[in-house]
Motif scaffolding. Sequence first.
Motif, short mmCIF file in Angstrom:
data_model
loop_
_atom_site.label_atom_id
_atom_site.label_comp_id
_atom_site.label_asym_id
_atom_site.label_seq_id
_atom_site.Cartn_x
_atom_site.Cartn_y
_atom_site.Cartn_z
N GLU A 14 0.65 -1.35 0.00
CA GLU A 14 0.14 0.13 0.17
C GLU A 14 0.79 1.20 0.02
N GLU A 15 0.47 2.28 -0.86
CA GLU A 15 1.11 3.63 -0.86
C GLU A 15 0.24 4.58 -0.04
N PHE A 16 0.92 5.56 0.54
CA PHE A 16 0.36 6.43 1.37
C PHE A 16 0.56 7.79 0.96
N HIS A 17 -0.27 8.86 0.98
CA HIS A 17 0.33 10.12 0.97
C HIS A 17 0.74 10.67 2.28
N VAL A 18 1.73 11.38 2.59
CA VAL A 18 2.09 11.91 3.78
C VAL A 18 1.60 13.60 3.77
N VAL A 19 0.59 13.78 4.77
CA VAL A 19 0.02 15.16 4.71
C VAL A 19 0.10 15.92 6.12
N VAL B 217 3.22 16.78 2.16
CA VAL B 217 4.41 17.41 2.53
C VAL B 217 5.52 16.24 2.14
N PRO B 218 6.75 16.75 1.81
CA PRO B 218 7.75 15.78 1.45
C PRO B 218 8.51 15.02 2.79
N GLU B 219 7.75 14.66 3.67
CA GLU B 219 8.35 14.23 5.06
C GLU B 219 8.28 12.57 5.06
N ALA B 220 8.04 11.88 4.10
CA ALA B 220 8.20 10.29 4.17
C ALA B 220 9.51 9.87 4.78
N PRO B 221 10.79 10.62 4.60
CA PRO B 221 12.15 10.12 5.23
C PRO B 221 11.90 10.36 6.66
N VAL B 222 11.33 11.22 7.17
CA VAL B 222 11.21 11.54 8.60
C VAL B 222 10.51 10.45 9.34
N LEU B 223 9.55 9.99 8.67
CA LEU B 223 8.75 9.01 9.47
C LEU B 223 9.49 7.31 9.18
N LEU B 224 10.12 7.33 7.98
CA LEU B 224 10.85 6.19 7.93
C LEU B 224 12.02 6.02 8.99
N ASP B 225 12.51 7.06 9.55
CA ASP B 225 13.32 7.01 10.63
C ASP B 225 13.00 6.10 11.90
N ASP B 226 11.80 6.21 11.97
CA ASP B 226 11.10 5.49 13.20
C ASP B 226 10.13 4.43 12.57
N ALA C 22 3.25 8.93 12.49
CA ALA C 22 2.90 10.30 11.90
C ALA C 22 2.09 11.12 12.88
N SER C 23 1.42 10.97 13.85
CA SER C 23 0.95 11.84 14.52
C SER C 23 1.64 12.50 15.66
N GLN C 24 2.66 11.64 16.00
CA GLN C 24 3.86 12.36 16.89
C GLN C 24 4.69 13.35 16.22
N ARG C 25 4.58 13.71 15.08
CA ARG C 25 5.29 14.69 14.29
C ARG C 25 4.30 15.72 13.49
N GLY C 26 3.02 15.63 14.03
CA GLY C 26 1.85 16.61 13.42
C GLY C 26 1.63 16.08 12.13
N LEU C 27 1.80 14.91 11.71
CA LEU C 27 1.36 14.52 10.33
C LEU C 27 0.30 13.43 10.15
N THR C 28 -0.26 12.98 9.28
CA THR C 28 -1.05 11.79 9.13
C THR C 28 -0.79 11.22 7.68
N VAL C 29 -1.22 10.06 7.50
CA VAL C 29 -1.09 9.49 6.22
C VAL C 29 -2.41 9.17 5.56
N VAL C 30 -2.43 9.10 4.25
CA VAL C 30 -3.74 9.12 3.58
C VAL C 30 -3.85 8.07 2.53
N ALA C 31 -4.56 6.89 2.35
CA ALA C 31 -4.50 5.95 1.52
C ALA C 31 -5.67 6.31 0.02
N ALA C 32 -5.27 6.93 -0.78
CA ALA C 32 -6.01 7.41 -1.69
C ALA C 32 -5.18 7.61 -3.14
N GLY C 33 -6.07 7.41 -4.31
CA GLY C 33 -4.95 7.70 -5.49
C GLY C 33 -4.35 8.99 -5.51
N THR C 34 -5.19 10.12 -5.30
CA THR C 34 -4.41 11.48 -5.21
C THR C 34 -5.10 12.16 -3.97
#
Length: 380
Positions: A9-14, A22-31, A74-86
């Motif tokens: 599954e691919e998720f948008h990081v918002v 937001v281009p924050e996937a690397p931040v999440l991958l660290d954890d 994600a929530s620990q960093r003020g982010l969330t992820v969304v599963a949707a095509g766009t």
Amino acid sequence: MRFRMGVEEEFHVVDAETGLLVPEAPVLLDDLPSDRFTGEFQLGVIESQSGVHDSPAALRADLVGTRRTLDKVASQRGLTVVAAGTVPLVPASSRGFGPDIRYTEMAGEYQALADEQLICGAQVHVDVPDRDTAVRAMPRLSPWLPVLLALSASSPFWQGADTGFASWRTMVWQRWPSAGPAGTYASAAEYDAAVDDLIRSGVISDAGMIYTDVRPSAHQKTLELRICDACPDVDTVVLVAVLFRAMVVDACEAVARRAPLRPVTHEWLRAATWRAARSGLEGDLLDPTTLEPAPAHRVVCSMLKHLRPTLTAFGDWHSVAAATDALLASGSAARRLRTAAFDSSWREVVGLLADLTHAAEDEYEPRPSAPITEANTCVA
């Protein structure tokens, strides 16, 4: 053979507050555990990889757990992820490519295509006996794949506007030179030679850029489904996976007994995919049994009738029929998002997508959000 299945599954990081990609996937991958989560081409996308499962229940539990892990990190960093095509809110600052040299080279070669690769899909892997069988099975199941796209359609919005399509992700995706219906090949060797020809042409750089709707894995004995949008509702992902497994089983058995292959043209397959991307479950689809247009619910029911013996053999029929009826009654995710957007802000639409992504209950019992009628049931 067990014919196990797995899902990527691919998720948008918002940003959880603004709803902006937001281009924050690397931040999440660290954890996150590296064996289950990876980065993608765009820095605003993160991918999860499920385990391999025999049963829909086990697959679902895996996917629900993955989404909860992502949500917590994600929530620990003020982010969330969304599963949707766009997602509808994509500022220029959200764009950026992963550090892999391959991604850098692709960004330079494909430019606008790469810049606009702000899309997410759900891929399903199903076991096959061997690569020869996988390649020979592809044209037998390809006519049904647009129906799976219609079930998954979740991307009506692009750059802050309604596209009029149920899956705009499909329109973005199909601009790549190697995307679209898979071809017909007599063997894995013939398929591999065709891939080598494409690489030598310079149009693609490697076999990983074969973006057809279905393809044999280069590293595992599986067939991989690639036509579907990412799905806000985890149960839609599971439904698609179980249906695809039944298709693969039927196609492999047809290959084994050398059943005649009904020819379907490349042009018809492209038209069927376009129709599914445009309509989702809310208009006509092209029916592989007649090659003619028909209301989506009829084509979906035709697919279930076609697959019922195999679904029954796996013990999946009743759950699949109930889940399909629930989805037909509620409509595609694209339709539900349009309804929500009618009197809401884009930020609220993104919030709804995030809520749907993380809303799964521990155990699934399909509950349609609209009355079941003759027009939206596949159960006699």
